[in-house]
Scaffold this motif. Structure first.
Motif, PDB file in Angstrom:
ATOM      1  N   GLY A  40     -43.419  69.933 -17.952  1.00  0.00           N
ATOM      2  CA  GLY A  40     -44.858  70.156 -17.998  1.00  0.00           C
ATOM      3  C   GLY A  40     -45.315  71.224 -17.014  1.00  0.00           C
ATOM      4  N   LEU A  41     -44.764  71.200 -15.802  1.00  0.00           N
ATOM      5  CA  LEU A  41     -45.088  72.241 -14.823  1.00  0.00           C
ATOM      6  C   LEU A  41     -44.658  73.612 -15.311  1.00  0.00           C
ATOM      7  N   TRP A  42     -43.501  73.673 -15.909  1.00  0.00           N
ATOM      8  CA  TRP A  42     -43.007  74.948 -16.415  1.00  0.00           C
ATOM      9  C   TRP A  42     -43.919  75.485 -17.518  1.00  0.00           C
ATOM     10  N   LEU A  43     -44.309  74.617 -18.458  1.00  0.00           N
ATOM     11  CA  LEU A  43     -45.209  75.047 -19.526  1.00  0.00           C
ATOM     12  C   LEU A  43     -46.579  75.438 -18.974  1.00  0.00           C
ATOM     13  N   PHE A  44     -47.072  74.674 -18.018  1.00  0.00           N
ATOM     14  CA  PHE A  44     -48.351  74.978 -17.388  1.00  0.00           C
ATOM     15  C   PHE A  44     -48.291  76.308 -16.653  1.00  0.00           C
ATOM     16  N   LEU A  46     -46.394  78.822 -17.481  1.00  0.00           N
ATOM     17  CA  LEU A  46     -46.398  79.878 -18.488  1.00  0.00           C
ATOM     18  C   LEU A  46     -47.829  80.223 -18.889  1.00  0.00           C
ATOM     19  N   ILE A  47     -48.668  79.218 -19.033  1.00  0.00           N
ATOM     20  CA  ILE A  47     -50.053  79.439 -19.414  1.00  0.00           C
ATOM     21  C   ILE A  47     -50.835  80.063 -18.258  1.00  0.00           C
ATOM     22  N   LEU A  48     -50.646  79.544 -17.060  1.00  0.00           N
ATOM     23  CA  LEU A  48     -51.379  80.044 -15.900  1.00  0.00           C
ATOM     24  C   LEU A  48     -50.939  81.439 -15.468  1.00  0.00           C
ATOM     25  N   ASN A  49     -49.733  81.814 -15.841  1.00  0.00           N
ATOM     26  CA  ASN A  49     -49.209  83.123 -15.457  1.00  0.00           C
ATOM     27  C   ASN A  49     -50.044  84.246 -16.056  1.00  0.00           C
ATOM     28  N   ILE A  51     -53.293  84.388 -16.181  1.00  0.00           N
ATOM     29  CA  ILE A  51     -54.431  84.680 -15.308  1.00  0.00           C
ATOM     30  C   ILE A  51     -54.028  84.878 -13.847  1.00  0.00           C
ATOM     31  N   GLY A  52     -52.733  84.867 -13.589  1.00  0.00           N
ATOM     32  CA  GLY A  52     -52.256  85.189 -12.250  1.00  0.00           C
ATOM     33  C   GLY A  52     -52.080  84.008 -11.310  1.00  0.00           C
ATOM     34  N   LEU A  53     -52.125  82.790 -11.808  1.00  0.00           N
ATOM     35  CA  LEU A  53     -51.888  81.614 -10.968  1.00  0.00           C
ATOM     36  C   LEU A  53     -50.470  81.111 -11.178  1.00  0.00           C
ATOM     37  N   ASP A  54     -49.958  80.456 -10.151  1.00  0.00           N
ATOM     38  CA  ASP A  54     -48.598  79.931 -10.224  1.00  0.00           C
ATOM     39  C   ASP A  54     -48.501  78.685  -9.358  1.00  0.00           C
ATOM     40  N   ILE A  55     -48.001  77.609  -9.936  1.00  0.00           N
ATOM     41  CA  ILE A  55     -47.728  76.385  -9.178  1.00  0.00           C
ATOM     42  C   ILE A  55     -46.222  76.360  -8.935  1.00  0.00           C
ATOM     43  N   PRO A  56     -45.793  76.374  -7.692  1.00  0.00           N
ATOM     44  CA  PRO A  56     -44.347  76.377  -7.437  1.00  0.00           C
ATOM     45  C   PRO A  56     -43.702  75.071  -7.903  1.00  0.00           C
ATOM     46  N   ILE A  57     -42.511  75.189  -8.437  1.00  0.00           N
ATOM     47  CA  ILE A  57     -41.772  74.010  -8.868  1.00  0.00           C
ATOM     48  C   ILE A  57     -40.769  73.684  -7.773  1.00  0.00           C
ATOM     49  N   ASN A  58     -41.059  72.626  -7.019  1.00  0.00           N
ATOM     50  CA  ASN A  58     -40.177  72.161  -5.962  1.00  0.00           C
ATOM     51  C   ASN A  58     -40.192  70.634  -5.965  1.00  0.00           C
ATOM     52  N   LEU A  59     -39.517  70.024  -5.027  1.00  0.00           N
ATOM     53  CA  LEU A  59     -39.396  68.570  -5.012  1.00  0.00           C
ATOM     54  C   LEU A  59     -40.759  67.894  -4.883  1.00  0.00           C
ATOM     55  N   PHE A  60     -41.638  68.433  -4.049  1.00  0.00           N
ATOM     56  CA  PHE A  60     -42.958  67.841  -3.855  1.00  0.00           C
ATOM     57  C   PHE A  60     -43.777  67.867  -5.142  1.00  0.00           C
ATOM     58  N   THR A  61     -43.829  69.018  -5.800  1.00  0.00           N
ATOM     59  CA  THR A  61     -44.631  69.117  -7.020  1.00  0.00           C
ATOM     60  C   THR A  61     -44.043  68.283  -8.151  1.00  0.00           C
ATOM     61  N   LEU A  77     -53.134  72.111  -9.271  1.00  0.00           N
ATOM     62  CA  LEU A  77     -53.880  73.325  -9.601  1.00  0.00           C
ATOM     63  C   LEU A  77     -55.058  73.499  -8.645  1.00  0.00           C
ATOM     64  N   VAL A  78     -55.773  72.413  -8.361  1.00  0.00           N
ATOM     65  CA  VAL A  78     -56.902  72.484  -7.414  1.00  0.00           C
ATOM     66  C   VAL A  78     -56.398  72.876  -6.030  1.00  0.00           C
ATOM     67  N   LEU A  79     -55.277  72.288  -5.594  1.00  0.00           N
ATOM     68  CA  LEU A  79     -54.712  72.638  -4.291  1.00  0.00           C
ATOM     69  C   LEU A  79     -54.304  74.117  -4.251  1.00  0.00           C
ATOM     70  N   GLN A  80     -53.764  74.610  -5.348  1.00  0.00           N
ATOM     71  CA  GLN A  80     -53.366  76.019  -5.412  1.00  0.00           C
ATOM     72  C   GLN A  80     -54.599  76.934  -5.360  1.00  0.00           C
ATOM     73  N   LEU A  81     -55.673  76.539  -6.045  1.00  0.00           N
ATOM     74  CA  LEU A  81     -56.898  77.339  -6.021  1.00  0.00           C
ATOM     75  C   LEU A  81     -57.542  77.339  -4.643  1.00  0.00           C
ATOM     76  N   LEU A  82     -57.429  76.222  -3.927  1.00  0.00           N
ATOM     77  CA  LEU A  82     -57.982  76.141  -2.577  1.00  0.00           C
ATOM     78  C   LEU A  82     -57.109  76.848  -1.543  1.00  0.00           C
ATOM     79  N   GLY A  83     -55.885  77.166  -1.934  1.00  0.00           N
ATOM     80  CA  GLY A  83     -54.990  77.863  -1.017  1.00  0.00           C
ATOM     81  C   GLY A  83     -54.234  76.945  -0.087  1.00  0.00           C
ATOM     82  N   ILE A  84     -54.152  75.690  -0.443  1.00  0.00           N
ATOM     83  CA  ILE A  84     -53.452  74.708   0.392  1.00  0.00           C
ATOM     84  C   ILE A  84     -52.014  74.604  -0.042  1.00  0.00           C
TER      85      ILE A  84
END
Length: 84
Positions: A40-44, A46-49, A51-61, A77-84
Motif C-alpha cells: 500500500g505504501l508503495w502504491l501510495f 507512486l501516486i504521490l510521486n 505531485i512531488g511527495l514521498d513517504i519513505p518505506i522503512n521499518l517505522f512506516t 502523509l500528514v506527518l510528511q506534509l508537516l515536515g516531521i
C-alpha cells in the motif's frame, strides 16, 4: 525495486488465498497486514510521486501502516506534509 514490490504483492495474494481456505492463524494475519502495508505504501508513493511527495518505506512506516491500515497512511502523509 518495482520487481521487489511486485513479488511482495504476489506473496500477499498467496497469503490471502491461504487464509481464506482455512482458519487463519495470528501470524498469518500479521504477515498479511504487514505485506499489505508495504504494498500500500508503495502504491501510495507512486501516486504521490506525481505531485512531488514521498513517504519513505522503512521499518517505522511499515509498522504504522501494518497496525493502523489506511488511517496510518494518512497519518504518515500528514506527518510528511508537516515536515516531521
Amino acid at each position: 525495486m518495482t520487481f521487489v514490490f511486485l513479488g511482495l504483492f504476489i506473496i500477499l495474494l498467496a497469503l490471502i488465498v491461504r487464509s481464506s481456505l482455512g482458519q487463519p492463524r495470528l501470524i498469518l494475519k500479521v504477515l498479511i497486514h504487514i505485506l499489505g502495508g508495504i504494498v500500500g505504501l508503495w502504491l501510495f508513493n507512486l501516486i504521490l510521486n506525481v505531485i512531488g511527495l514521498d513517504i519513505p518505506i522503512n521499518l517505522f512506516t511499515i509498522l504504522i501502516v501494518g497496525l493502523l491500515g489506511f488511517p496510518g497512511v494518512l497519518a504518515l502523509l500528514v506527518l510528511q506534509l508537516l515536515g516531521i
